[in-house]
Design a protein around this motif. Structure first.
Motif, PDB file in Angstrom:
ATOM      1  N   ASN A   3       0.799  -1.179  -0.075  1.00 13.23           N
ATOM      2  CA  ASN A   3      -0.119  -0.050   0.082  1.00 13.23           C
ATOM      3  C   ASN A   3       1.026   1.149  -0.090  1.00 13.23           C
ATOM      4  O   ASN A   3       1.076   1.802   1.071  1.00 13.23           O
ATOM      5  CB  ASN A   3      -0.937  -0.203   1.155  1.00 13.23           C
ATOM      6  CG  ASN A   3      -1.958  -1.030   0.972  1.00 13.23           C
ATOM      7  OD1 ASN A   3      -2.622  -1.453  -0.140  1.00 13.23           O
ATOM      8  ND2 ASN A   3      -2.452  -1.720   1.977  1.00 13.23           N
ATOM      9  N   TYR A   4       1.489   1.497  -1.291  1.00  9.55           N
ATOM     10  CA  TYR A   4       2.284   2.809  -1.403  1.00  9.55           C
ATOM     11  C   TYR A   4       1.417   4.167  -0.970  1.00  9.55           C
ATOM     12  O   TYR A   4       0.252   4.013  -1.803  1.00  9.55           O
ATOM     13  CB  TYR A   4       2.960   2.715  -2.788  1.00  9.55           C
ATOM     14  CG  TYR A   4       4.117   1.649  -2.478  1.00  9.55           C
ATOM     15  CD1 TYR A   4       5.158   1.793  -1.995  1.00  9.55           C
ATOM     16  CD2 TYR A   4       3.885   0.653  -3.625  1.00  9.55           C
ATOM     17  CE1 TYR A   4       6.137   0.839  -2.065  1.00  9.55           C
ATOM     18  CE2 TYR A   4       4.909  -0.554  -3.742  1.00  9.55           C
ATOM     19  CZ  TYR A   4       6.145  -0.228  -3.002  1.00  9.55           C
ATOM     20  OH  TYR A   4       6.991  -1.295  -3.014  1.00  9.55           O
ATOM     21  N   ILE A   9       4.426   6.103  -5.090  1.00  6.50           N
ATOM     22  CA  ILE A   9       3.940   5.680  -6.416  1.00  6.50           C
ATOM     23  C   ILE A   9       4.859   6.595  -7.228  1.00  6.50           C
ATOM     24  O   ILE A   9       5.253   6.056  -8.429  1.00  6.50           O
ATOM     25  CB  ILE A   9       2.528   5.702  -6.677  1.00  6.50           C
ATOM     26  CG1 ILE A   9       2.005   4.379  -5.720  1.00  6.50           C
ATOM     27  CG2 ILE A   9       2.154   5.516  -7.957  1.00  6.50           C
ATOM     28  CD1 ILE A   9       0.535   4.308  -5.740  1.00  6.50           C
ATOM     29  N   ASP A  80      -1.163  -2.420  -5.545  1.00  8.85           N
ATOM     30  CA  ASP A  80      -0.435  -1.389  -5.825  1.00  8.85           C
ATOM     31  C   ASP A  80       0.083  -1.274  -7.340  1.00  8.85           C
ATOM     32  O   ASP A  80       0.322  -0.271  -7.848  1.00  8.85           O
ATOM     33  CB  ASP A  80       0.984  -1.594  -4.938  1.00  8.85           C
ATOM     34  CG  ASP A  80       0.793  -1.492  -3.464  1.00  8.85           C
ATOM     35  OD1 ASP A  80       0.186  -0.594  -2.975  1.00  8.85           O
ATOM     36  OD2 ASP A  80       1.190  -2.211  -2.576  1.00  8.85           O
ATOM     37  N   ASN A  83      -2.723   0.523  -8.746  1.00 11.29           N
ATOM     38  CA  ASN A  83      -2.616   2.000  -8.412  1.00 11.29           C
ATOM     39  C   ASN A  83      -1.628   2.725  -9.178  1.00 11.29           C
ATOM     40  O   ASN A  83      -1.755   3.836  -9.672  1.00 11.29           O
ATOM     41  CB  ASN A  83      -2.513   2.223  -6.860  1.00 11.29           C
ATOM     42  CG  ASN A  83      -3.691   1.613  -6.041  1.00 11.29           C
ATOM     43  OD1 ASN A  83      -4.828   1.650  -6.674  1.00 11.29           O
ATOM     44  ND2 ASN A  83      -3.444   1.404  -4.847  1.00 11.29           N
TER      45      ASN A  83
END
Length: 93
Positions: A3-4, A9, A80, A83
């Motif tokens: 979960n960056y 990101i 991730d 995303n």
């Protein structure tokens, strides 16, 4: 699962693109379908060497996960990874 953050990101995208400006094509191919190791470079248009390096990097930073079925390897994108592609494709760097 990592979960960056948005900032992380953006940094990952910039670093990946420094390695090869087409590296994220391999991630796009994996997003489209669970794919075998040998198909990644063919469908992404990258050399086998570059595709292998991208896969290794994506695994290490949690953008994809590997599934083993006997001696066969396939890959699937993680949350991730999804995303990261949304940010990259949206141009929100």
């Amino acid at each position: 699962m990592m979960n960056y953050t948005s900032e992380q990101i953006n940094k990952l995208i910039k670093n990946i693109l420094k390695i090869n400006n087409q590296a994220l094509d391999a991630l796009k191919v994996i997003k489209a379908e669970e794919i075998s190791h040998g198909e990644v470079f063919i469908k992404s248009g990258l050399s086998k060497f570059v595709a292998d390096k991208c896969i290794t990097s994506f695994l290490a930073i949690g953008l994809i996960e590997m599934r083993l079925n006997g001696s066969s390897r396939s890959y699937r994108i993680t949350e991730d990874g999804e995303n990261l592609l949304k940010v990259y494709e949206g141009g929100n760097l």
